[in-house]
Structures are given as structure tokens and as C-alpha cells.
Design a protein around this motif. Structure first.
Motif, PDB file in Angstrom:
ATOM      1  N   VAL A 199      52.664  55.284  56.385  1.00  0.00           N
ATOM      2  CA  VAL A 199      52.976  54.681  57.687  1.00  0.00           C
ATOM      3  C   VAL A 199      54.436  54.925  58.057  1.00  0.00           C
ATOM      4  N   ASN A 200      55.325  54.701  57.102  1.00  0.00           N
ATOM      5  CA  ASN A 200      56.754  54.897  57.368  1.00  0.00           C
ATOM      6  C   ASN A 200      57.079  56.353  57.676  1.00  0.00           C
ATOM      7  N   MET A 201      56.457  57.256  56.956  1.00  0.00           N
ATOM      8  CA  MET A 201      56.731  58.675  57.185  1.00  0.00           C
ATOM      9  C   MET A 201      56.172  59.142  58.528  1.00  0.00           C
ATOM     10  N   LEU A 202      55.032  58.582  58.934  1.00  0.00           N
ATOM     11  CA  LEU A 202      54.490  58.932  60.254  1.00  0.00           C
ATOM     12  C   LEU A 202      55.483  58.562  61.361  1.00  0.00           C
ATOM     13  N   SER A 203      56.159  57.447  61.188  1.00  0.00           N
ATOM     14  CA  SER A 203      57.126  56.999  62.202  1.00  0.00           C
ATOM     15  C   SER A 203      58.359  57.887  62.265  1.00  0.00           C
ATOM     16  N   LYS A 204      58.546  58.730  61.263  1.00  0.00           N
ATOM     17  CA  LYS A 204      59.719  59.611  61.213  1.00  0.00           C
ATOM     18  C   LYS A 204      59.418  61.003  61.761  1.00  0.00           C
ATOM     19  N   ILE A 205      58.184  61.227  62.197  1.00  0.00           N
ATOM     20  CA  ILE A 205      57.861  62.538  62.774  1.00  0.00           C
ATOM     21  C   ILE A 205      58.531  62.663  64.145  1.00  0.00           C
ATOM     22  N   HIS A 206      59.254  63.755  64.340  1.00  0.00           N
ATOM     23  CA  HIS A 206      59.893  64.004  65.635  1.00  0.00           C
ATOM     24  C   HIS A 206      59.549  65.421  66.089  1.00  0.00           C
ATOM     25  N   ILE A 207      58.867  65.517  67.223  1.00  0.00           N
ATOM     26  CA  ILE A 207      58.646  66.808  67.846  1.00  0.00           C
ATOM     27  C   ILE A 207      59.309  66.768  69.217  1.00  0.00           C
ATOM     28  N   ASN A 208      59.086  67.758  70.044  1.00  0.00           N
ATOM     29  CA  ASN A 208      59.755  67.859  71.348  1.00  0.00           C
ATOM     30  C   ASN A 208      59.705  66.518  72.098  1.00  0.00           C
ATOM     31  N   PRO A 209      60.842  65.870  72.324  1.00  0.00           N
ATOM     32  CA  PRO A 209      60.839  64.550  72.970  1.00  0.00           C
ATOM     33  C   PRO A 209      60.417  64.589  74.432  1.00  0.00           C
ATOM     34  N   MET A 210      60.337  65.779  75.019  1.00  0.00           N
ATOM     35  CA  MET A 210      59.900  65.889  76.401  1.00  0.00           C
ATOM     36  C   MET A 210      58.376  65.826  76.523  1.00  0.00           C
ATOM     37  N   VAL A 211      57.685  65.902  75.373  1.00  0.00           N
ATOM     38  CA  VAL A 211      56.219  65.876  75.368  1.00  0.00           C
ATOM     39  C   VAL A 211      55.754  64.586  74.694  1.00  0.00           C
ATOM     40  N   PRO A 212      55.080  63.702  75.405  1.00  0.00           N
ATOM     41  CA  PRO A 212      54.602  62.455  74.791  1.00  0.00           C
ATOM     42  C   PRO A 212      53.702  62.732  73.591  1.00  0.00           C
ATOM     43  N   SER A 213      53.937  61.986  72.495  1.00  0.00           N
ATOM     44  CA  SER A 213      53.118  62.168  71.300  1.00  0.00           C
ATOM     45  C   SER A 213      53.209  60.915  70.444  1.00  0.00           C
ATOM     46  N   SER A 214      52.254  60.741  69.549  1.00  0.00           N
ATOM     47  CA  SER A 214      52.283  59.612  68.628  1.00  0.00           C
ATOM     48  C   SER A 214      51.369  59.893  67.447  1.00  0.00           C
ATOM     49  N   ALA A 215      51.699  59.290  66.309  1.00  0.00           N
ATOM     50  CA  ALA A 215      50.865  59.343  65.109  1.00  0.00           C
ATOM     51  C   ALA A 215      50.956  57.972  64.454  1.00  0.00           C
ATOM     52  N   LYS A 216      49.798  57.365  64.195  1.00  0.00           N
ATOM     53  CA  LYS A 216      49.821  56.027  63.626  1.00  0.00           C
ATOM     54  C   LYS A 216      48.595  55.793  62.757  1.00  0.00           C
ATOM     55  N   MET A 217      48.750  54.974  61.707  1.00  0.00           N
ATOM     56  CA  MET A 217      47.636  54.597  60.848  1.00  0.00           C
ATOM     57  C   MET A 217      46.755  53.607  61.611  1.00  0.00           C
ATOM     58  N   THR A 218      45.453  53.916  61.680  1.00  0.00           N
ATOM     59  CA  THR A 218      44.532  53.033  62.404  1.00  0.00           C
ATOM     60  C   THR A 218      43.420  52.498  61.506  1.00  0.00           C
ATOM     61  N   LYS A 219      43.410  52.925  60.258  1.00  0.00           N
ATOM     62  CA  LYS A 219      42.429  52.406  59.299  1.00  0.00           C
ATOM     63  C   LYS A 219      43.057  52.393  57.919  1.00  0.00           C
ATOM     64  N   PHE A 220      42.948  51.234  57.225  1.00  0.00           N
ATOM     65  CA  PHE A 220      43.419  51.155  55.843  1.00  0.00           C
ATOM     66  C   PHE A 220      42.619  50.077  55.122  1.00  0.00           C
ATOM     67  N   MET A 221      41.875  50.501  54.117  1.00  0.00           N
ATOM     68  CA  MET A 221      41.027  49.578  53.377  1.00  0.00           C
ATOM     69  C   MET A 221      41.281  49.766  51.883  1.00  0.00           C
ATOM     70  N   ALA A 222      41.811  48.706  51.250  1.00  0.00           N
ATOM     71  CA  ALA A 222      42.111  48.761  49.817  1.00  0.00           C
ATOM     72  C   ALA A 222      41.977  47.359  49.232  1.00  0.00           C
ATOM     73  N   GLY A 223      41.786  47.303  47.921  1.00  0.00           N
ATOM     74  CA  GLY A 223      41.691  46.010  47.254  1.00  0.00           C
ATOM     75  C   GLY A 223      40.283  45.444  47.291  1.00  0.00           C
ATOM     76  N   SER A 224      40.122  44.284  46.625  1.00  0.00           N
ATOM     77  CA  SER A 224      38.807  43.655  46.536  1.00  0.00           C
ATOM     78  C   SER A 224      38.987  42.153  46.404  1.00  0.00           C
ATOM     79  N   LYS A 225      37.939  41.460  45.998  1.00  0.00           N
ATOM     80  CA  LYS A 225      38.022  40.011  45.816  1.00  0.00           C
ATOM     81  C   LYS A 225      38.898  39.630  44.630  1.00  0.00           C
TER      82      LYS A 225
END
Length: 370
Positions: A199-225
Motif C-alpha cells: 500500500v505504501n509503495m503504491l502511494s509512491k508511484i509517480h508518472i506524468n502529473p499532467m495525466v490523471p492516474s491512481s493505484a490503490k489496494m481494494t482487496k486484502f484478506m488475511a488472518g483467521s479466528k
């Protein structure tokens, strides 16, 4: 008569929604209704969906494609997970079939051929590519689509001659490592902490700032009872967006590099990686002009909008990206759509479906015959 038929079609499809690549009953319904109306529809050989030709296919006149997407989303509605048409595909089917009925016996069909395409699996981004494999798009000169627009983009009754979608994609994968006892964190790499680094590394991605873009974690499933187990594995998903295809290529390359780095640094495996994407629009000026004149002819210039630029995606644009010579554009229909596309309670002014059918009909007439 057409108004009532459009409403009837919408109501049926809306209440009988089907998921991507499972649109068997929807396909049969469209096929049977078109047969009853005197058309000669053809079901696709290897996928759900169908197409239907009208007009002159002698080879001397323009060939026009009109596409409707037929699948629904899977989401929770009033506490129940179900197929749900919250993206407007039910209305797209109704509008395209309405345009078919209007154009059916028109004399203009002597100087043009029209192929109406009822495409599956738009929501998962594979339907257009599958239709291309059926070989029904290659002969066409024009390709037109239509999509409802949320009220933030287009007020009720206003129309845009093109929707300039961005590129949308996803990465789905598993982080695979070993579990460890909660008292011995040195014996494994906590998949939750690994995911946090992604997640932290995705936030550090930088491409051409004139072109709108985004990358984000939308699913994370780990652990149990058992909370005394440090999970070594997790199921993950990443959503990526970019306004151009070039920016999407750069964005996806950076995400791939992050996942490779994570494997090496943490000594875990990234397995079952599935990458999908919808291309950004590459609309054609001639196709946009056809829609522009059709809007003016149908509702008047005062209801004409400029092309709409949106970060949403649609696999319709695979047709024109795969066949650059194909003159394509997607009509945007303002219809008081709230609270938004993909909201389980999405509503819109259903009277506008007739407007959409009228503009599609007029666009067919406005395509130059030579």
C-alpha cells in the motif's frame, strides 16, 4: 408503440439481471423478441450474446455497428447479494432495441448496413475482446455505443457526442508465505505487514502529473479466528486507473516492479496473479460529428454538451483500439442519474430511454452514405 416496447424491454431485463458471461436468459430473451419483431438475430458461437443485421450489406455502402452491453454487476441490494443492473446496461439494451424498431423499414437502409451487437461481460472487461474473436466487428466502418451518465457529468436531457473514458485495470493475487505463532514473529513475515508495504509503495508511484492516474489496494484478506497466529498469506487486489493508454502502461509496469520487489525482499511468493485492464477511449472525430449532428437534429443544439472526460472505464473502446481504422464513439446520455453509477440504489429518468433510442436512430441516418 415504441415507447411502450422500450419500457417493456427495460422492465424485463432489469428484473432478470444476469452476471458477466452468464447472460443466457438475457440472450434468449433478446433473440426471441427480435425474431417476433421480424428480425434475423444470430447468437454468438462461443460466448453469450448475439448480433443482428439490417440494411444493405452489398459492400458498396457504409457498415455501422451499434453496441449494447447486457451483463449486470454482483452486489448487495437490501441485504442480499445478487445480480443488479446499477450501471444502466438494462437501459442500453432497451434503447438499442428501440432504435432497431424505429429504423426497421426505413428507406435509408438501402444505402447502409447496420449490425446491432448485444455484448456480454462488459463489467469484467473481457466482453468486447471476446466479440472481436467472433469476427463480427472487422467488416464495420463505424462503431457506436451509448451509456447513461451521472448527474455530475450531464444534467437531465443533455447529451454528449462522446465519452472519453480512461483506462482501468486490476491486479489480483495471493501473498503466499507460512503462518507463525504469535509469540515467534521472527519465524515468518506477517502478510498484513507485507500488504501494508505494498500500500505504501503504491502511494509512491509517480508518472506524468499532467495525466490523471491512481493505484490503490481494494482487496486484502488475511488472518483467521485464531488471533495468536501471524498470517503468512493473504488475498489481495489492486485497482489502477489512468486517463491514457500510455500512462496505464507505465502505471502497470511500476506495479509489476513493486510485486517483484516484495517477493525478493520478504522471501514470499506472489501467486495466482491475474491482470486485467480496459483501454482508454480513442474516439474518432468523424464518429463524434455523427453523434453531434444527431443530437442537434433530435433535441436541439441547446442540449448538446462537449465530449465528457471521465476516469471510469468501458471495454467498448477495445473495438477502436484493436481496429484503429474503425470510426467509433460512445454517446453520453444525461438522465438525472443518482446517486451514481454502480450504486445499488441507482435510479434515473426512464423517459430519457426514448431520447437515447431517437439519437441512435438519427445517428444511423446521419452516417454519410458514401
Amino acid at each position: 408503440m415504441i415507447t411502450e416496447k422500450i419500457t417493456e424491454i427495460f422492465n424485463h431485463v432489469h428484473t432478470n439481471a444476469e452476471l458477466s458471461n452468464e447472460e443466457y436468459k438475457t440472450t434468449d430473451y433478446i433473440y426471441d423478441l427480435l425474431k417476433d419483431e421480424g428480425f434475423e438475430p444470430v447468437k454468438f458461437k462461443n460466448i453469450t450474446g448475439l448480433y443482428c443485421d439490417v440494411g444493405n450489406w452489398s459492400g458498396d455502402y457504409p457498415l455501422i455497428g451499434i453496441r449494447a452491453d447486457i451483463d449486470a454487476l454482483y452486489q448487495e441490494v437490501n441485504g442480499t447479494l445478487q445480480a443488479n443492473h446499477s450501471c444502466g446496461h438494462d437501459s442500453h439494451i432497451a434503447m438499442v432495441m428501440g432504435a432497431m424498431m424505429k429504423i426497421k423499414n426505413h428507406e435509408a437502409l438501402s444505402t447502409r448496413g447496420v449490425r446491432f451487437v448485444f455484448q456480454p461481460a462488459e463489467e469484467v472487461g473481457t466482453g468486447a475482446l471476446d466479440v472481436l474473436k467472433e469476427g463480427v466487428i472487422e467488416p464495420l466502418d463505424y462503431m457506436f455505443g451509448i451509456h447513461l451518465r451521472p448527474i455530475e457529468e450531464a444534467a437531465d436531457g443533455y447529451l454528449s457526442p462522446s465519452i472519453e473514458h480512461g483506462s482501468a485495470g486490476s491486479f489480483e493475487f495471493k501473498i503466499v508465505g507460512n503462518d507463525a505463532h504469535g509469540a515467534r514473529p521472527h519465524l515468518n513475515h506477517n502478510a498484513i505487514e507485507v500488504g501494508t508495504d505494498i500500500v505504501n509503495m503504491l502511494s509512491k508511484i509517480h508518472i506524468n502529473p499532467m495525466v490523471p492516474s491512481s493505484a490503490k489496494m481494494t482487496k486484502f484478506m488475511a488472518g483467521s479466528k485464531s488471533l495468536n497466529i501471524i498470517p503468512g498469506s493473504a488475498e489481495c487486489g489492486i485497482d489502477v486507473r489512468a486517463q491514457t493508454n500510455e500512462a496505464m502502461d507505465a502505471l502497470k509496469s511500476r506495479v509489476h516492479n513493486i510485486l517483484k520487489y516484495i517477493e525478493e525482499f520478504y522471501d514470499v511468493k506472489i501467486e495466482d496473479l491475474e491482470v486485467s485492464s480496459m483501454v482508454a477511449s480513442e474516439s474518432n472525430d468523424e464518429a463524434i460529428e455523427v453523434f453531434r449532428t444527431a443530437i442537434i437534429d433530435t433535441v436541439g443544439e441547446e442540449y448538446l454538451l462537449d465530449p465528457l472526460v471521465t476516469s471510469g472505464g468501458d471495454d467498448f473502446h477495445n473495438y477502436t483500439v484493436q481496429y484503429p481504422e474503425l470510426k467509433g464513439a460512445m454517446l453520453g446520455l444525461g438522465c438525472d442519474l443518482t446517486p451514481g453509477l454502480h450504486h445499488p440504489d441507482m435510479t434515473f429518468n426512464r423517459d430519457r430511454m426514448e431520447t437515447g433510442a431517437d439519437v441512435l436512430y438519427q445517428a444511423i441516418l446521419n452516417v454519410p452514405s458514401e
